[in-house]
Design an enzyme around this catalytic site. Structure first.
Site, mmCIF file in Angstrom:
data_model
loop_
_atom_site.group_PDB
_atom_site.id
_atom_site.type_symbol
_atom_site.label_atom_id
_atom_site.label_comp_id
_atom_site.label_asym_id
_atom_site.label_seq_id
_atom_site.Cartn_x
_atom_site.Cartn_y
_atom_site.Cartn_z
ATOM 1 N N CYS C 113 0.886 -1.164 0.000
ATOM 2 C CA CYS C 113 0.000 0.000 0.000
ATOM 3 C C CYS C 113 0.924 1.214 0.000
ATOM 4 O O CYS C 113 1.516 1.556 1.013
ATOM 5 C CB CYS C 113 -0.904 0.005 1.233
ATOM 6 S SG CYS C 113 -1.882 1.507 1.377
ATOM 7 N N CYS C 116 -0.600 4.344 2.223
ATOM 8 C CA CYS C 116 -0.699 4.250 3.690
ATOM 9 C C CYS C 116 -0.268 2.857 4.111
ATOM 10 O O CYS C 116 0.910 2.544 3.998
ATOM 11 C CB CYS C 116 -2.080 4.646 4.205
ATOM 12 S SG CYS C 116 -3.515 4.009 3.315
ATOM 13 N N SER C 117 -1.184 2.014 4.582
ATOM 14 C CA SER C 117 -0.755 0.697 5.049
ATOM 15 C C SER C 117 -1.918 -0.287 5.020
ATOM 16 O O SER C 117 -2.054 -1.102 5.911
ATOM 17 C CB SER C 117 -0.196 0.793 6.467
ATOM 18 O OG SER C 117 -1.162 1.400 7.325
ATOM 19 N N CYS C 118 -2.765 -0.205 3.985
ATOM 20 C CA CYS C 118 -3.938 -1.074 3.909
ATOM 21 C C CYS C 118 -3.517 -2.542 3.952
ATOM 22 O O CYS C 118 -2.551 -2.945 3.285
ATOM 23 C CB CYS C 118 -4.713 -0.794 2.624
ATOM 24 S SG CYS C 118 -5.366 0.884 2.568
#
Lengths: 102, 102, 207
Positions: C113, C116-118
């Site tokens: 991702c 962000c950090s999905c």
């Protein structure tokens, strides 16, 4: 595309060093921040979209400097104040009060 | 809600912001595919628009979400992996324009 | 010019400062207290969510993968509708559908991702630190093979890398290839081969 239309979080393709592989066990406060976001999300008060916006609105130097859950904390607190869930300025004041008591 | 593009269609990602995204603080289209042509790998159906959700709006009208595939050779100058390597990016319909296959 | 965005209220610190945790912990406590006083959070609600979170580990995802390796009908369901299939394991993905990508003899999938950090948290738990790092997020889409090499993965000739940038509403699970030499193994034994990184695409299982 204009480079000015690129947020500091939009980093795909940027040059960077080796991927750091050390992993840490989450501290209780980190889990708490994660859990607060989840519960607020279930109540319709803090979507993932709002969380991302708040992180993207951090000053670029903070985005780079802060740890992962510090960014979340800043984003959630900002959003809750902005949306009127908690009073304006209350987060900074409460942190200062807790620090003074230490 | 019907999808404008079908699997296999060639699409181009908007280089500049589409009209409905102007002034939005939060967008989900990464900079590195803006202005590039790719191929629709899959149509994922309608989702609420995160650009509105992030600021507390209802995210309507919904936008069809696509998985769009880009050859990494077309994304990066001097990509030195295999020519068949690709990246799939999730993109909403309002960021896509029709394009002709290269 | 005043900045009206979010602010960070802690002190500056180096990441290895031993008091780092306790300072940040004050912020978490301040936020929880304020939300409880506002009547938004009930006392104990956050603690209960932490307990729920602690029960979700990559072992859950490994069971799903092992089932897909041994049950062709389940595998078909998993690839067609990941969210519905993992519901059979009691996992509820919510508003972010699970999308399963299958490694084959000609394609290796890898998830990142960049924005962000999905991550599929209801299935795999909290993402590892490296997945959230600027380095991984920056490089996975530009030089995936170099990143894979750092993780010790070298792909045979003829295998294409398919990177997935989790930019929006989907959450991804890589279905790795079942290792050779595991004929006749039961699900539990197979699940033991499936590490977290195998399900992100930065490792491949081996028997």
């Amino acid at each position: 595309m204009s480079e000015t239309d690129r947020g500091h979080h939009d980093i795909g393709g940027d040059p960077a060093g080796p991927v750091p592989r050390a992993e840490h066990v989450l501290a209780p406060w980190e889990k708490e921040v994660d859990a607060i976001r989840t519960v607020l999300g279930q109540k319709g008060l803090m979507s993932a979209d709002k969380l991302r916006l708040g992180i993207e609105q951090l000053p670029a130097e903070d985005y780079r400097r802060l740890s992962y859950y510090e960014r979340w904390l800043a984003s959630i607190a900002w959003t809750m104040e902005k949306d009127g869930v908690i009073p304006p300025g209350s987060f900074a004041a409460r942190v200062a009060a807790l620090e003074a008591k230490r | 809600m019907s999808a404008r593009y079908a699997p296999g269609a060639t699409v181009r990602v908007a280089r500049d912001r589409p009209a409905i995204s102007l002034g939005r603080q939060h967008i989900r289209t990464p900079h590195y595919v803006r202005g590039l042509a790719g191929t629709v790998a899959e149509v994922m159906g309608p989702f609420r628009n995160p650009e509105g959700l992030a600021v507390g709006e209802d995210g309507l009208p919904e936008q069809v979400l696509y998985r769009v595939r880009f050859p990494l050779r077309s994304v990066w100058d001097q990509y030195d992996g295999d020519p068949s390597d690709t990246v799939d990016v999730e993109l909403y319909e309002h960021w896509l324009e029709p394009a002709h296959a290269a | 010019m005043p900045h009206d965005g979010p602010h960070h209220h802690g002190h500056d610190h180096a990441p290895d400062d031993p008091s780092f945790g306790s300072r940040a912990a004050l912020g978490a406590r301040a936020l929880r207290e304020l939300l409880e006083e506002a009547g938004v959070l009930a006392p104990g609600e956050v603690a209960r969510q932490v307990e729920r979170m602690d029960t979700i580990t990559p072992a859950l995802g490994a069971k799903v993968v092992a089932r897909a390796w041994t049950d062709p009908d389940f595998k078909a369901r998993l690839l067609a509708d990941g969210s519905a299939a993992v519901r059979e394991f009691g996992v509820e993905m919510g508003t972010t559908p699970l999308y399963v990508v299958e490694n084959t003899e000609s394609v290796h999938n890898m998830i990142v991702c960049t924005l962000c950090s999905c991550y599929p948290k209801p299935l795999l738990g909290i993402p590892p630190d490296w997945y959230k790092s600027f380095e991984y997020r920056s490089r996975a889409v530009r030089e995936p093979r170099a990143v894979l090499a750092e993780f010790g993965v070298r792909l045979p000739d003829g295998v294409a890398v398919r990177v997935h940038d989790s930019t929006a509403d989907l959450r991804y699970l890589v279905l790795p290839r079942r290792p050779e030499g595991t004929e006749g193994w039961d699900e539990a034994r197979l699940a033991g081969l499936v590490t977290r990184d195998c399900m992100i695409g930065t490792a491949v299982p081996s028997a």
